[in-house]
Structures are given as C-alpha cells and as structure tokens.
Scaffold this active site. Structure first.
Site, PDB file in Angstrom:
ATOM      1  N   GLY A 242       0.800  -1.221   0.000  1.00  0.00           N
ATOM      2  CA  GLY A 242       0.000   0.000   0.000  1.00  0.00           C
ATOM      3  C   GLY A 242       0.831   1.269   0.000  1.00  0.00           C
ATOM      4  CG  HIS A 243      -1.285   4.961   0.226  1.00  0.00           C
ATOM      5  ND1 HIS A 243      -1.152   5.802   1.298  1.00  0.00           N
ATOM      6  CD2 HIS A 243      -2.527   4.428   0.324  1.00  0.00           C
ATOM      7  CE1 HIS A 243      -2.261   5.800   2.006  1.00  0.00           C
ATOM      8  NE2 HIS A 243      -3.112   4.963   1.440  1.00  0.00           N
ATOM      9  CG  ASN A 244       2.691   7.530   1.704  1.00  0.00           C
ATOM     10  OD1 ASN A 244       1.574   7.788   1.260  1.00  0.00           O
ATOM     11  ND2 ASN A 244       3.740   8.291   1.479  1.00  0.00           N
TER      12      ASN A 244
END
Length: 332
Positions: A242-244
């Site tokens: 997932g993002h970040n």
C-alpha cells in the site's frame, strides 16, 4: 542438450564427491521424478528416506548426511545443499528469449528518453518523456515506462509490467510479468454531497538494488512522498504493498500477502503467504508473520507472530491446543 560430468559440476560447487558414476548428467530434477541420468538434492535429513526409491544417479547433499549413495550412484557433499542446487540450476538453465535487435522497431521511445549502452527493448514497449534507463537492462515486449522514471543497470522487466510516472528503480532488479509499480494508492473519503471523494496520490515509488517483484504484484505510489522498498527485498506473486509503506533491506513477502497504507517493515522481515498487515503498523527487524495471520498492531524486532488477530507464536499455539481440547471434550 546440456550435460556435465559429476567432476565438472563439482568444479563449481567445490564439495566432496562420495561414490562414482561414469556417465554425464543431463538435468536436475526432484527426487521422486528423477531418471537415471539426472541429479537431485537432499536439503534436509527427513528426505534421506526417499533416496533409495529414487532413480536419480546423483544428489547434492548436506555434509551431515547419514546415508551412503549406493552402487553406481554419487553424492556431492556441501555445506548448504539448497544453495548449491541453485548453482546447478543455473548451469542447466535454458537461454532467455532472443532479441534480434537491441531496440525493436515497434517500440515507442520518446526523444527525450536516455537509454544506456547494451540495454534491450522489445516489441510494443513504450518509454515516456525524460525516462533514464541504465546499461545492460532488458525490457521484454509490451512494457510501459511512463514519464520521468529512472531505472538502473542490469535490471530485467518482463512483459506486461507498468511503471508509472516519476518512479525510481535501482540496479539488478527483476520485475515479473504484469507487475504494476506506482499505481494510485487506495485513498477515498466520504462526502455528504459527492459520495466517495478520491484523494489525489501525488507521490511515487522508490525501489532499491537487487529487488525482485513477482507476477501480478502491485506497489502503490505514496500519497505525499514515496513508497520505498529497500535493497534486496523479494516480493512474491499477487502481493499488495500500500501507499507510503516503507520496507527495509532484504524483506520477504510471500504470495497473496498485503500491506495497507503507511506500514513500516524493518530489515529482514518475513511476511507469510496471505498475511495482512493493518495500516500504520510498524514491524521490527527480523520479525516473522506466519501465513494467514492478521496483524493489527506493532511488532517488536525478532518476534514470531501467528493467528488472526496475530499474537506471539507460542501463545497462538497454546490457544489452538486449548480450542482443540475443548472441541474434543464437547464431542464426548
């Protein structure tokens, strides 16, 4: 067809030969399927019992093996049979797909892109504006690399891979078919007037050296800054990052596992197959999350976690034993 004497194979492995055969070895194969001209391996003592029934003429074995090869059969004794077998597999590996020209005529490469010496780009690829690709990188047909990406030396990108804009990839990486790097993170917020509002994802993905991404796996771009995979990470097929999220060095994620947004993995973390990790979770160096586990909170370095929700492995095993006894007692 490739074939080697046992002495030629041992020149690479530098092990100790026990027994003798005079014919050449034509292929590596697992114990139960091997024929009389093939080599196998025994990487664990529990598999010694299968040697007698195997037709293999040779095996790579650990130094502490307790059986003999037998008549007209041979062992190569090494410190680590699994690692030695990987060297044998390299010996017998068939050639990779052939490029008749370094840059196929149907590849679309923007005039501002910079391509290093020895890099090969297959049919139907797209390389966007201001992309920089290092030397001796191989890009198989139908790969898309969008604007302002950088890719290092000696990286292999298999067909169907999409690398979105502004992503940065190191040297000696491998991307298997249909992997997606830098797609939008999953960000939505409810709005009473507009329903679910999409949150723009304006970051990118940064991938270190020696990283391998499996087929159909996805690494989402950051909302603000970067999703990061450290050097040497190995990602299996059908994995979601997932993002970040931030992965340290040499992390392993097995198939169907997933990280929600903003997860942090330390160095050497292992995530088992189908495990899921809650957003904003921190997992310390060397921790292991067992297959199918669900992590809902931070994990200290070195811990082994099991279950759903995940708890320390020894506690999970105790819980399962108690449940098993309860079920058994209730059926009486």
């Amino acid at each position: 067809m490739k074939s080697y004497t046992i002495q030629e194979i041992n020149e690479i492995l530098k092990g100790e030969i026990s027994g003798n055969i005079t014919h050449k070895i034509t292929a590596p194969e697992q114990l139960e399927l091997a024929t009389t001209t093939e080599i196998s391996f025994i990487g664990n003592k529990k598999y010694e019992k299968f040697w007698e029934a195997s037709n293999a003429c040779a095996a790579i074995v650990n130094e502490d093996i307790s059986i003999q090869p037998g008549e007209n059969r041979v062992f190569i004794k090494v410190k680590n049979a699994d690692l030695a077998m990987s060297q044998v597999l390299e010996l017998f590996a068939p050639p990779t797909p052939v490029f008749t020209t370094n840059i196929h005529v149907t590849a679309v490469i923007d005039a501002t892109a910079k391509i290093g010496n020895g890099t090969r780009i297959g049919a139907g690829c797209y390389v966007g504006p201001n992309v920089k690709i290092g030397e001796n990188t191989t890009i198989y047909p139908n790969v898309t690399i969008l604007d302002e990406c950088t890719i290092g030396n000696n990286t292999i990108i298999w067909s169907g891979t999409v690398i979105r804009e502004r992503c940065h990839i190191g040297n000696d990486c491998i991307f298997h078919p249909n992997s997606t790097i830098g797609a939008d993170g999953f960000g939505f917020r409810p709005d009473p007037e507009r329903g679910l509002v999409k949150i723009p994802q304006i970051g990118n993905v940064v991938i270190g050296n020696g990283v391998e991404i499996g087929a159909n796996s996805c690494v989402d771009r950051g909302k603000f800054s970067s999703t990061v995979l450290g050097d040497g990470c190995k990602i299996d097929n059908l994995v979601q990052i997932g993002h970040n999220s931030k992965l340290g060095k040499f992390c392993i994620m097995a198939g169907n596992s997933g990280l929600a947004g903003s997860v942090t993995l330390g160095n050497g973390v292992i995530i088992g197959g189908s495990a899921s990790i809650k957003d904003h979770t921190i997992i310390g160096d060397g921790a292991i999350v067992g297959a199918g586990s669900g992590v809902t909170g931070d994990i200290p370095a070195g811990k082994v976690m099991l279950g759903y929700p995940a708890v320390e492995a020894r506690d999970a095993l105790k819980q399962w034993a108690i449940l098993k006894r309860l079920v058994r007692d209730s059926s009486k």
